[in-house]
Design an enzyme around this catalytic site. Structure first.
Site, PDB file in Angstrom:
ATOM      1  N   GLU A  76       0.817  -1.212   0.000  1.00  0.00           N
ATOM      2  CA  GLU A  76       0.000   0.000   0.000  1.00  0.00           C
ATOM      3  C   GLU A  76       0.854   1.265   0.000  1.00  0.00           C
ATOM      4  OE1 GLU A  76      -3.251   0.123  -0.112  1.00  0.00           O
ATOM      5  OE2 GLU A  76      -3.615   2.247   0.316  1.00  0.00           O
ATOM      6  N   ASP A  77       1.914   1.270   0.773  1.00  0.00           N
ATOM      7  CA  ASP A  77       2.606   2.526   1.037  1.00  0.00           C
ATOM      8  C   ASP A  77       3.995   2.667   0.421  1.00  0.00           C
ATOM      9  OD1 ASP A  77       0.454   3.233   2.553  1.00  0.00           O
ATOM     10  OD2 ASP A  77       1.327   2.629   4.459  1.00  0.00           O
TER      11      ASP A  77
END
Ligand code: MN
Length: 740
Positions: A76-77
């Site tokens: 996600e990051d």
């Protein structure tokens, strides 16, 4: 911040044979990927996955779960991808990390209360591996512990979500400690005043009763030892603020009226000892009626086992007692995570992460049973598993949750978002990849609909979709599109008919004669002409009753092999005579003939069975209910319309350079019946950029075969060229166009 070797040591403490290499690799990878990223607190981002991993080591989870914890925010990051994680850590871990990425997207949308129920369902539905939920809960716990650096609004939202979903989930999974901590952390942000008040009271109480807990612990312990339970341990505690608050609320009691703020736990060796301890306690102190529960003989659905009882204790205080074995205690504390400890005894070999073990299979069943809910306080009480097994949960690119029945396609998805989106849908990306519109969606899919401004939903979609909304919308749009095409066609036909009669056509002129024509309104009348239900000539006669149309005549003039025919609208057609002759495609086209473009899916215009290609001299015949059928002028089928000149429509090709439609033409080849002939023929066709739509063969003589082929060509020139090439073949004797 926890160091790499500290993490490994923690795991090795409860799992000496843990895969050290895997832990190290995950630690280094997460460290590299998160790099210089910072949390809201200013701490290095990596401290977060490390803390999450630490929480899970407290629950004594296996090394692959710990690795997933370290990696849980990388997709996600950071620049990490599922493929990369699969390659480095195996698909098992890759799938878990991706599962967490999907749940994370939910955090964005769940602020809407009405989506909370869907969220709960989704959590269960996508968690086919319970480890995803364990990591998610640990993730949430750490986020809740470090919530102070968030904005007030974010704190409130995250806390509500935790209270509504994650805390009950932890409870359902048997992790009471985690549940209590999540509740208290949320309570603090959701209702700061109440939290403050209850905490202060509890603090005052513990000051007033200083030493009371120790005293009761000692007294209880001594009693048990004296009666032969030498290894029994007693632990007392004050209840947590939220559980006190909830009790005050549900029973409408003031803090002072609350009797059982203290809870004691007696832990003994085995089940017989539990019942012995119960007997000892009940003999010594008075029992509060109606508070006895035996969860040993009847465990809770989350496997929780204990005996609950309340007594009036040594200092005339009401005391809540839980009696359990060490084994039961592990399960009560770590919940389903504790099963891993007891069932995973086999050593793990090499680099491979352990496969989903029996313990996890058991955990999965537990998760499934979560959905059945057995008491009113339990979440999901109304939700039966079956209720959402026939649903899939998907997302828009912006994270909006769309719930669909199982088997739903991107088309259903598009219509669920908005009718307009469905009507203009031409394609779909599922999880970033372009996929066919017939693809069945699965849980957690992110669906992006590709739209076009001019698209009309193909009627065939009605067969593909599963939702009623999509089906109804497609039907409506198809009907509207067909009507539009028919009225467009009808309008052009009427204009021309009126033109040739020297009159001008207008919609207003139709109004007074609608009744006579049996039509409801002007648009209906025009569409009826397009559909062939109403003759344009009848309309002309209705609007201009005085109009004298020329008598329709068919004059055979067989001398040149053609018949001259005058249509009702005054057009003269030359149609071929009954004896078939090879004639050049000639004849003047009417300057105001109806233009015909490509027809794929066009309602209102279609081709006769034998087809026609641009370059062919064509004529249109109005058909009842279906609009115009286009025939090449040589078609013998036209004979049957000789006596109905008002059905004849002059049409012309209207194609530009950019035309991307092929047209069908039927040819018949007479060829030698020998091996390889067919191969030669198809070879020539293929190399001429011509498609074969269908083909049939019939042996007409021992040595000759008739081959009928429906070809798809761009135009007459290409067709003639191909026919020439076919004639040049050694084995081919004749090649002819077939007009039907
Ligand atoms: Mn996280």
């Amino acid at each position: 911040m926890m160091r790499q070797y500290e993490l490994v040591e923690r795991v090795q403490k409860y799992k000496p044979d843990a895969n050290e290499a895997l832990l190290n690799k995950a630690y280094v990878y997460a460290m590299q990927k998160h790099g210089q990223q910072k949390r809201a607190s200013g701490d290095p981002y990596i401290s977060h996955p490390l803390e999450v991993a630490a929480i899970l080591t407290d629950m004594r989870l296996d090394e692959s779960t710990i690795a997933v914890a370290l990696l849980h925010d990388t997709i996600e990051d950071t620049s990490a991808t599922r493929a990369e994680i699969d390659e480095l850590f195996g698909e098992d871990i890759g799938a878990l990390v991706e599962g967490l990425t999907k749940i994370k997207k939910l955090d964005l949308v769940s602020k809407k209360a009405k989506q909370a129920e869907n969220l709960r369902k989704l959590l269960l539905a996508i968690s086919d591996d319970v480890r995803v939920l364990l990591v998610k809960l640990a993730d949430r716990l750490h986020n809740m512990r470090t919530l102070d650096h968030m904005s007030a609004e974010k704190r409130a939202r995250i806390s509500e979500e935790t209270m509504d979903i994650y805390a009950p989930l932890a409870g359902r999974m048997g992790m009471q400690d985690m549940r209590e901590e999540l509740e208290d952390l949320s309570f603090r942000h959701i209702n700061p005043e109440a939290y403050e008040a209850v905490t202060r009271k509890l603090h005052e109480l513990s000051e007033r009763n200083e030493g009371l807990i120790r005293k009761i612990e000692a007294e209880l312990g001594d009693l048990l030892v004296a009666n032969g339970l030498v290894s029994a341990s007693v632990k007392g505690r004050q209840k947590k603020p939220y559980s006190v608050f909830r009790k005050m609320q549900s029973k409408s009691l003031s803090f002072e009226q609350l009797s059982d703020v203290y809870a004691f736990r007696i832990i003994v060796d085995d089940i017989p000892s539990c019942y012995r301890a119960l007997g000892i306690v009940h003999t010594r102190w008075r029992v509060v009626p109606g508070r006895f529960k035996d969860y040993i003989s009847t465990p809770k659905q989350n496997d929780y086992q204990s005996i609950h009882t309340t007594i009036v204790g040594p200092s005339r205080q009401r005391i809540e007692l839980q009696i359990r074995s060490m084994r039961m205690h592990e399960i009560a504390e770590y919940g389903i995570a504790a099963h891993a400890l007891y069932k995973d005894k086999e050593p793990v070999d090499g680099d491979r992460p352990p496969p989903a073990s029996n313990a996890y299979a058991l955990l999965r069943r537990t998760i499934e049973s979560l959905a059945e809910g057995d008491s009113p306080e339990e979440f999901l009480e109304h939700t039966k598993l079956e209720l959402f097994q026939d649903q899939v949960f998907c997302f828009t690119p912006k994270g909006q949750l769309i719930t669909l029945p199982r088997g739903a396609t991107p088309i259903d998805f598009a219509y669920a978002v908005h009718t307009n989106v469905g009507d203009t849908c031409v394609g779909a990306k599922i999880n970033g990849r372009i996929m066919p519109l017939v693809t069945r969606l699965t849980n957690g899919d992110e669906v992006e609909i590709i739209r076009s401004g001019i698209q009309v939903p193909p009627p065939a979609w009605e067969e593909i979709v599963v939702t009623g909304k999509a089906r109804a919308a497609i039907r409506r749009a198809t009907r509207a599109a067909i009507r539009k095409q028919y009225s467009g066609l009808g309008y052009r036909i009427l204009e021309r008919t009126f033109d040739r009669a020297g009159k001008s056509f207008s919609r207003d002129g139709l109004k007074p004669v609608l009744h006579r024509l049996g039509q409801k309104d002007v648009e209906d009348a025009i569409a009826a002409v397009g559909r062939g239900e109403l003759s344009s000539l009848d309309v002309l006669r209705a609007v201009f009753p005085d109009h004298q149309d020329e008598r329709v005549t068919v004059k055979p003039s067989a001398d040149d092999g053609w018949f001259n025919m005058r249509s009702a609208a005054g057009m003269v057609f030359k149609i071929p005579g009954r004896t078939k002759q090879q004639l050049e495609a000639a004849g003047q086209m009417g300057p105001d003939a109806l233009p015909i473009r490509g027809l794929s899916g066009d309602a209102g215009v279609r081709f006769s069975e034998g087809g026609a290609v641009p370059g062919d001299r064509i004529v249109g015949i109005m058909e009842r209910d279906t609009g115009i059928t286009i025939y090449p002028i040589q078609s013998p089928a036209l004979q049957k319309f000789d006596d109905e000149p008002d059905r004849w429509i002059d049409v012309r090709w209207d194609l530009d350079e950019a035309n991307s439609t092929r047209f069908m033409a039927r040819v018949m080849i007479n060829a030698l019946n020998e091996p390889g002939t067919l191969a030669e023929v198809t070879q020539v066709i293929a190399t001429s950029d011509v498609n074969i739509r269908s083909m049939s063969m019939a042996r007409v003589a021992t040595d000759f075969t008739e081959v009928h082929i429906d070809l798809e060509v761009w135009d007459l020139r290409q067709l003639n060229q191909l026919m020439g090439q076919l004639r040049d073949l050694q084995s081919v004797s004749t090649v002819d166009r077939v007009f039907v």
